[in-house]
Structures are given as C-alpha cells and as structure tokens.
Design a protein around this motif. Structure first.
Motif, PDB file in Angstrom:
ATOM      1  N   LEU A 156       0.842  -1.200   0.000  1.00  0.00           N
ATOM      2  CA  LEU A 156       0.000   0.000   0.000  1.00  0.00           C
ATOM      3  C   LEU A 156       0.876   1.247   0.000  1.00  0.00           C
ATOM      4  O   LEU A 156       1.656   1.441   0.939  1.00  0.00           O
ATOM      5  CB  LEU A 156      -0.901   0.002   1.254  1.00  0.00           C
ATOM      6  CG  LEU A 156      -1.924   1.138   1.344  1.00  0.00           C
ATOM      7  CD1 LEU A 156      -3.048   0.897   0.331  1.00  0.00           C
ATOM      8  CD2 LEU A 156      -2.503   1.248   2.759  1.00  0.00           C
ATOM      9  N   PRO A 157       0.829   2.064  -1.061  1.00  0.00           N
ATOM     10  CA  PRO A 157       0.016   1.933  -2.276  1.00  0.00           C
ATOM     11  C   PRO A 157       0.435   0.793  -3.207  1.00  0.00           C
ATOM     12  O   PRO A 157      -0.339   0.387  -4.056  1.00  0.00           O
ATOM     13  CB  PRO A 157       0.209   3.271  -2.962  1.00  0.00           C
ATOM     14  CG  PRO A 157       0.679   4.209  -1.897  1.00  0.00           C
ATOM     15  CD  PRO A 157       1.496   3.365  -0.981  1.00  0.00           C
ATOM     16  N   GLY A 158       1.688   0.295  -3.120  1.00  0.00           N
ATOM     17  CA  GLY A 158       2.091  -0.829  -3.931  1.00  0.00           C
ATOM     18  C   GLY A 158       2.900  -0.427  -5.150  1.00  0.00           C
ATOM     19  O   GLY A 158       3.477   0.672  -5.200  1.00  0.00           O
ATOM     20  N   PRO A 159       2.998  -1.298  -6.163  1.00  0.00           N
ATOM     21  CA  PRO A 159       3.839  -1.057  -7.341  1.00  0.00           C
ATOM     22  C   PRO A 159       3.583   0.309  -7.969  1.00  0.00           C
ATOM     23  O   PRO A 159       2.436   0.720  -8.163  1.00  0.00           O
ATOM     24  CB  PRO A 159       3.432  -2.184  -8.297  1.00  0.00           C
ATOM     25  CG  PRO A 159       3.004  -3.288  -7.394  1.00  0.00           C
ATOM     26  CD  PRO A 159       2.340  -2.623  -6.240  1.00  0.00           C
ATOM     27  N   GLY A 160       4.674   1.003  -8.263  1.00  0.00           N
ATOM     28  CA  GLY A 160       4.582   2.346  -8.827  1.00  0.00           C
ATOM     29  C   GLY A 160       4.735   3.442  -7.801  1.00  0.00           C
ATOM     30  O   GLY A 160       4.805   4.624  -8.143  1.00  0.00           O
ATOM     31  N   THR A 161       4.823   3.080  -6.512  1.00  0.00           N
ATOM     32  CA  THR A 161       4.981   4.067  -5.436  1.00  0.00           C
ATOM     33  C   THR A 161       6.414   4.578  -5.389  1.00  0.00           C
ATOM     34  O   THR A 161       7.361   3.811  -5.570  1.00  0.00           O
ATOM     35  CB  THR A 161       4.625   3.425  -4.087  1.00  0.00           C
ATOM     36  OG1 THR A 161       3.251   3.054  -4.093  1.00  0.00           O
ATOM     37  CG2 THR A 161       4.898   4.384  -2.933  1.00  0.00           C
ATOM     38  N   ARG A 162       6.556   5.875  -5.123  1.00  0.00           N
ATOM     39  CA  ARG A 162       7.880   6.457  -4.899  1.00  0.00           C
ATOM     40  C   ARG A 162       7.902   7.098  -3.524  1.00  0.00           C
ATOM     41  O   ARG A 162       7.104   7.983  -3.239  1.00  0.00           O
ATOM     42  CB  ARG A 162       8.203   7.503  -5.972  1.00  0.00           C
ATOM     43  CG  ARG A 162       9.627   8.071  -5.849  1.00  0.00           C
ATOM     44  CD  ARG A 162       9.923   9.044  -6.982  1.00  0.00           C
ATOM     45  NE  ARG A 162       9.165  10.279  -6.851  1.00  0.00           N
ATOM     46  CZ  ARG A 162       9.576  11.347  -6.145  1.00  0.00           C
ATOM     47  NH1 ARG A 162      10.735  11.302  -5.499  1.00  0.00           N
ATOM     48  NH2 ARG A 162       8.830  12.437  -6.083  1.00  0.00           N
ATOM     49  N   ILE A 163       8.806   6.607  -2.661  1.00  0.00           N
ATOM     50  CA  ILE A 163       8.916   7.167  -1.312  1.00  0.00           C
ATOM     51  C   ILE A 163       9.672   8.491  -1.396  1.00  0.00           C
ATOM     52  O   ILE A 163      10.788   8.549  -1.917  1.00  0.00           O
ATOM     53  CB  ILE A 163       9.631   6.191  -0.375  1.00  0.00           C
ATOM     54  CG1 ILE A 163       8.820   4.898  -0.244  1.00  0.00           C
ATOM     55  CG2 ILE A 163       9.856   6.817   0.998  1.00  0.00           C
ATOM     56  CD1 ILE A 163       9.497   3.815   0.575  1.00  0.00           C
ATOM     57  N   VAL A 164       9.058   9.552  -0.865  1.00  0.00           N
ATOM     58  CA  VAL A 164       9.647  10.895  -0.917  1.00  0.00           C
ATOM     59  C   VAL A 164      10.451  11.184   0.340  1.00  0.00           C
ATOM     60  O   VAL A 164      11.567  11.703   0.291  1.00  0.00           O
ATOM     61  CB  VAL A 164       8.555  11.960  -1.127  1.00  0.00           C
ATOM     62  CG1 VAL A 164       9.157  13.371  -1.105  1.00  0.00           C
ATOM     63  CG2 VAL A 164       7.821  11.713  -2.443  1.00  0.00           C
ATOM     64  N   SER A 165       9.892  10.868   1.498  1.00  0.00           N
ATOM     65  CA  SER A 165      10.601  11.119   2.755  1.00  0.00           C
ATOM     66  C   SER A 165      10.027  10.238   3.849  1.00  0.00           C
ATOM     67  O   SER A 165       8.893   9.754   3.744  1.00  0.00           O
ATOM     68  CB  SER A 165      10.482  12.601   3.162  1.00  0.00           C
ATOM     69  OG  SER A 165       9.128  12.934   3.444  1.00  0.00           O
ATOM     70  N   MET A 166      10.837  10.037   4.907  1.00  0.00           N
ATOM     71  CA  MET A 166      10.389   9.265   6.060  1.00  0.00           C
ATOM     72  C   MET A 166      10.886   9.950   7.321  1.00  0.00           C
ATOM     73  O   MET A 166      12.018  10.421   7.370  1.00  0.00           O
ATOM     74  CB  MET A 166      10.916   7.823   5.997  1.00  0.00           C
ATOM     75  CG  MET A 166      10.506   7.057   4.755  1.00  0.00           C
ATOM     76  SD  MET A 166      11.101   5.331   4.719  1.00  0.00           S
ATOM     77  CE  MET A 166       9.865   4.553   5.743  1.00  0.00           C
ATOM     78  N   ASN A 167      10.036  10.007   8.319  1.00  0.00           N
ATOM     79  CA  ASN A 167      10.395  10.567   9.619  1.00  0.00           C
ATOM     80  C   ASN A 167      10.027   9.531  10.674  1.00  0.00           C
ATOM     81  O   ASN A 167       8.900   9.484  11.153  1.00  0.00           O
ATOM     82  CB  ASN A 167       9.655  11.889   9.850  1.00  0.00           C
ATOM     83  CG  ASN A 167      10.047  12.543  11.176  1.00  0.00           C
ATOM     84  OD1 ASN A 167      11.071  12.201  11.767  1.00  0.00           O
ATOM     85  ND2 ASN A 167       9.221  13.459  11.648  1.00  0.00           N
ATOM     86  N   LEU A 168      10.990   8.680  11.000  1.00  0.00           N
ATOM     87  CA  LEU A 168      10.723   7.528  11.851  1.00  0.00           C
ATOM     88  C   LEU A 168      11.573   7.572  13.116  1.00  0.00           C
ATOM     89  O   LEU A 168      12.688   8.095  13.101  1.00  0.00           O
ATOM     90  CB  LEU A 168      11.023   6.230  11.095  1.00  0.00           C
ATOM     91  CG  LEU A 168      10.278   6.010   9.773  1.00  0.00           C
ATOM     92  CD1 LEU A 168      10.771   4.742   9.090  1.00  0.00           C
ATOM     93  CD2 LEU A 168       8.771   5.947   9.998  1.00  0.00           C
ATOM     94  N   GLU A 169      11.036   7.018  14.174  1.00  0.00           N
ATOM     95  CA  GLU A 169      11.776   6.843  15.417  1.00  0.00           C
ATOM     96  C   GLU A 169      11.819   5.360  15.756  1.00  0.00           C
ATOM     97  O   GLU A 169      10.926   4.591  15.380  1.00  0.00           O
ATOM     98  CB  GLU A 169      11.122   7.636  16.555  1.00  0.00           C
ATOM     99  CG  GLU A 169      11.147   9.148  16.329  1.00  0.00           C
ATOM    100  CD  GLU A 169      10.615   9.918  17.527  1.00  0.00           C
ATOM    101  OE1 GLU A 169      11.170   9.717  18.637  1.00  0.00           O
ATOM    102  OE2 GLU A 169       9.658  10.687  17.351  1.00  0.00           O
ATOM    103  N   PHE A 170      12.848   4.968  16.503  1.00  0.00           N
ATOM    104  CA  PHE A 170      13.091   3.556  16.750  1.00  0.00           C
ATOM    105  C   PHE A 170      13.423   3.333  18.224  1.00  0.00           C
ATOM    106  O   PHE A 170      13.931   4.219  18.908  1.00  0.00           O
ATOM    107  CB  PHE A 170      14.258   3.054  15.900  1.00  0.00           C
ATOM    108  CG  PHE A 170      14.167   3.474  14.455  1.00  0.00           C
ATOM    109  CD1 PHE A 170      13.459   2.719  13.540  1.00  0.00           C
ATOM    110  CD2 PHE A 170      14.786   4.640  14.012  1.00  0.00           C
ATOM    111  CE1 PHE A 170      13.376   3.105  12.216  1.00  0.00           C
ATOM    112  CE2 PHE A 170      14.710   5.040  12.692  1.00  0.00           C
ATOM    113  CZ  PHE A 170      13.999   4.256  11.787  1.00  0.00           C
ATOM    114  N   ALA A 171      13.168   2.090  18.688  1.00  0.00           N
ATOM    115  CA  ALA A 171      13.504   1.748  20.071  1.00  0.00           C
ATOM    116  C   ALA A 171      13.842   0.270  20.162  1.00  0.00           C
ATOM    117  O   ALA A 171      13.096  -0.580  19.673  1.00  0.00           O
ATOM    118  CB  ALA A 171      12.335   2.080  21.000  1.00  0.00           C
ATOM    119  N   GLY A 172      14.977  -0.014  20.788  1.00  0.00           N
ATOM    120  CA  GLY A 172      15.340  -1.400  21.072  1.00  0.00           C
ATOM    121  C   GLY A 172      15.855  -2.174  19.875  1.00  0.00           C
ATOM    122  O   GLY A 172      16.287  -1.617  18.868  1.00  0.00           O
TER     123      GLY A 172
END
Length: 464
Positions: free
Chosen positions: A74-90
């Motif tokens: 989702l959205p699947g084939p043809g998607t282009r990721i523009v940016s990500m703002n992620l946090e992580f733990a462990g």
C-alpha cells in the motif's frame, strides 16, 4: 497464483490501512543488519555475545520493512517514497513476531503526495513509529506471480575465519617473485600490513621502486633481491626458499610457468615425493562450509597415481585449515561406474585405495556428479547413501579443463571468492591472478601462512 495490485492515488482514502504480521527469519535479520550498517558484514558470526545467541538488529533496520510495505502492499507497485520521519527503540531478534502497519493520514491532490502513519511492534513493545510521505501511483498496475526478491548472504565467511586463525601467528618470510606491476606489489604490501608475510621483493630494483612510487606505496626497509628479468626472479625466489631464507613463495607479474618451472625442477631442491598440485580454497555464499577444489590449475590430465597425490595434498591442506576429517567427492559426469568413462574408474580406484589405507586422513566417495556432491536433496533424490554426498569439503575434478571451468563458474555465477595455493613442494606457493580482488589475494596469503606454520611443527607431509 499470487497477484500484486497497487492502490492508486484516487482510490486511497483517509484511514486506508495495510498490515503484516510474521516471525522474522535468520536471513531477514542478517539482511537488515547489513543494510542498516549495524556491524561489519564479515563479522556476522560474532554478533551474539555467547555461542548460539540469536542474532539481533537495532530497530532502525525495521525501516526497510516499512519501505517494503509501502512499495509492495500500500500503495504498492509504482509508489515512490519521498521522505520518512521515523523513530526507533530497542532491537528485534530472529524468531520474534513483527507486526507492521501503514495507514493513510492525509492526501494532497495538487501534488499526488500521500502521508502515512507507520507503526511496528514486537508483541506489546513498540519498535518503530513515525510518518512517511510517498508519491502514490496514478495508474493501476498489477503483477501476477511476481518473484520475491532473494538475498544470498555470506554466512560462512571462510576468509574471515582464516584471518582469525592467522592472528596469533607471526608473519612468514615470503619471496615475492617479480612484483613489477601494481597488483602484485600492492597485494604483497597489503598482506604485509595484515601481518601475514614479511615480503622479500625479488626483481629489478628500479622497476619495483618505480611501481611503488607511482602508486604511493612505501617499500622503505623491505629487502630487495636484485635480478634482471622474470626468469631470473623466479630462480632467485626458489633459491631463497631452498636456502631456508623464506618459507613461502608468491607469484608476481610473471608467467605461472616461470615460477612453477623452478619449483618442480630437479635442480631447485624444492620437490618432495608428492606430485605438485593446486587447490582453490573457496568461499561460496550459497554453501554452508569451506570448499576446496583441486586440481584446476596445474595437472592437465592426471593419471591415477597423480590423482592420489592430488587428493593427499588436499586432505593435508584441509587438516591445516581445521577440517579434521575432510569429505572428498571424486567428481565425474555421473555417479555410476562406467567402463567408457575413465574418471568413474579412477574415482572407484581412489575410493578403494582409501579403504586399503593408501590414502589417509579423509573420507572419499565417488564417482559423484557435482549436484550429488554438494546437494543433500539431489543425493536423496537419486537414492545415494554416502557420508560425502551433499556434504563435500573437497571436490576432486577429473582434469584441468573441468576444474578450471568449475572454479570460475563458482566465482562468476555464484559470487564465490577463492584463495589459490600450490602444494606438494617444500614451501607453499601463492598463485595470484590479475583478476583477483584484494580479498582473494589476502585469503591466498593467509592459507600459505597457515601452511608454513604447520610445516614448522612437522605437518603436513605435503610441505615436509
């Protein structure tokens, strides 16, 4: 039949969500370790603090799982990721159940951008959260029977293990015959930097210094034995070994025949009762153990007696490399003895020689076809009951043509690295190729160093 269908920008609605839940496999965790830069790839085997500890990766690696969901689900084939703002733990470990979700929060009709909330959990523990902005596909795409990407990881890093075996051992004096080009000189210097060898450079001093200067290499303090040309370099290197001034030889920028001609000459003092042969020590990513291939470089069409020595040499090397009872597969085109195929007769004879104690220190079986030698599944399918089939440590080839093609196919088709060494003389000889990368050159030097140290303690017979 599996189908991957995307969801276009117009079809996406606020609150549309996709989820996936499954246990993480060993391969996935190792891949995430590598792409996240968590540790050096060659050190995967040491990731656990104690033997048997399950491999873990910092949660930052789960970002790759989210990217995969956006681009495949989702959205699947043809998607282009523009940016990500992620946090992580462990951390996450092999076998833990990972639940990941992406949910549409906002759409921007003017730009076609979609904002997703992202979340990943292991049980009740949240390991990732944040947002991602993607450019959603405008047209519908669907793929049937799409191939799942497959990663082959180098789990059994042979060369890393060899280098660890070498660490407590002092460097070995090595005559480098005619190091008059970039690769042969820098390869020897890199082996010296890693404390594998103490190089003695044998060749025209002016040419050696010119190559060093052109490549910014410092050879100050290294011994140079002056010769006029490549033939003289080979002879002088062999003389150093005969005199006990060096314990191994390394081929520089000269023909293989030149240095081997000196090694096998009756005048060199380097011959033993054994036939000289070559072994490739191979690190094949898809194979779960070190693999030795012999002889793919020296003996063209060996006789039965010569094949017996080739096997003995390989077994002795396997012992030095830590394989206590190597499994030797004698290869042919099939696994049945056929009077019209000489290699099957030789294989049967070699196995009987092992039964009678004429070849010791290993477990032999043959004839075996290549697939039966390295695949337990193939061996079971053909109802082959053998302690060697599917688990071979050594592949003994019928002749140089089949061996050379096999070794190069493993390198270029299977991504294998190889270390090459000549056995059967009083000192090991490192044969490098112009196509060898640094990893392969270092691996060859490490194998020869281990052989040289084994000779000091009276083993193996091959270099006695």
């Amino acid at each position: 039949m599996s189908a991957y269908r995307n969801v276009t920008f117009d079809e996406l609605e606020i609150g549309t969500t996709a989820s996936a839940q499954r246990p993480l496999t060993q391969t996935e965790i190792e891949a995430l370790v590598l792409v996240s830069g968590d540790i050096e790839p060659f050190q995967l085997e040491d990731a656990g603090e104690t033997p048997g500890e399950l491999l873990a990766v910092d949660a930052v690696g789960i970002g790759a799982v989210i990217s995969g969901m956006l681009e495949r689900r989702l959205p699947g084939p043809g998607t282009r990721i523009v940016s990500m703002n992620l946090e992580f733990a462990g951390q996450v470990r092999v076998g833990e159940e990972l639940a990941a979700t992406v949910t549409v929060r906002d759409k921007r009709a003017d730009s076609g951008l979609v904002l997703f909330d992202c979340d990943a959990r292991v049980g009740d523990r949240r390991v990732l959260w944040g947002t991602a902005v993607v450019e959603a596909p405008r047209r519908r795409l669907a793929y049937s029977d799409i191939a799942t990407p497959e990663i082959v990881l180098r789990r059994n890093d042979v060369f890393a293990r060899l280098l660890k075996q070498c660490e407590p051992l002092e460097p070995v004096a090595c005559a480098v015959a005619h190091p008059c080009d970039r690769d042969s000189l820098l390869g020897a210097l890199e082996a010296a930097r890693r404390r594998l060898i103490v190089p003695v450079l044998v060749g025209p001093p002016a040419r050696i210094r010119q190559v060093a200067e052109a490549n910014g290499a410092d050879i100050t303090g290294l011994r140079i034995v002056a010769t006029e040309h490549s033939h003289a370099s080979a002879a002088a290197a062999a003389a150093l070994a005969r005199a006990g001034e060096v314990e191994m030889l390394m081929k520089g920028s000269l023909h293989t025949d030149e240095i081997l001609g000196q090694v096998v000459s009756s005048q060199s003092g380097l011959r033993t009762e054994r036939r000289v042969s070559h072994v490739f020590v191979m690190d094949v990513p898809a194979y779960d153990r070190m693999l030795l291939v012999t002889d793919a470089a020296i003996n063209i069409e060996p006789t039965l007696a010569e094949k017996a020595d080739i096997v003995r040499n390989a077994i002795d090397l396997a012992h030095v490399l830590g394989i206590a009872m190597p499994k030797v597969a004698i290869l042919s085109a099939l696994e049945m003895v056929n009077p019209n195929i000489r290699s099957t007769l030789d294989a049967a004879a070699l196995c009987k020689m092992a039964d009678r104690g004429q070849i010791e220190g290993g477990i032999l079986d043959g004839p075996l076809a290549f697939d039966n030698a390295i695949s337990e599944h193939a061996a079971r399918t053909k109802h082959i009951r053998s302690p060697v089939a599917g688990r071979a440590d050594v592949l003994m080839v019928p002749n140089i043509e089949s061996g050379n093609m096999l070794a190069k196919q493993l390198q270029y088709f299977a991504g294998a690295d190889s270390a090459g060494v000549v056995l059967g003389a009083r000192v090991p000889v490192v044969l490098t190729s112009r196509a060898d990368n640094v990893r392969m050159r270092i691996g060859s030097a490490a194998v020869a160093k281990l052989l040289a140290h084994a000779r000091r303690t009276g083993a193996p017979r091959v270099v006695a």
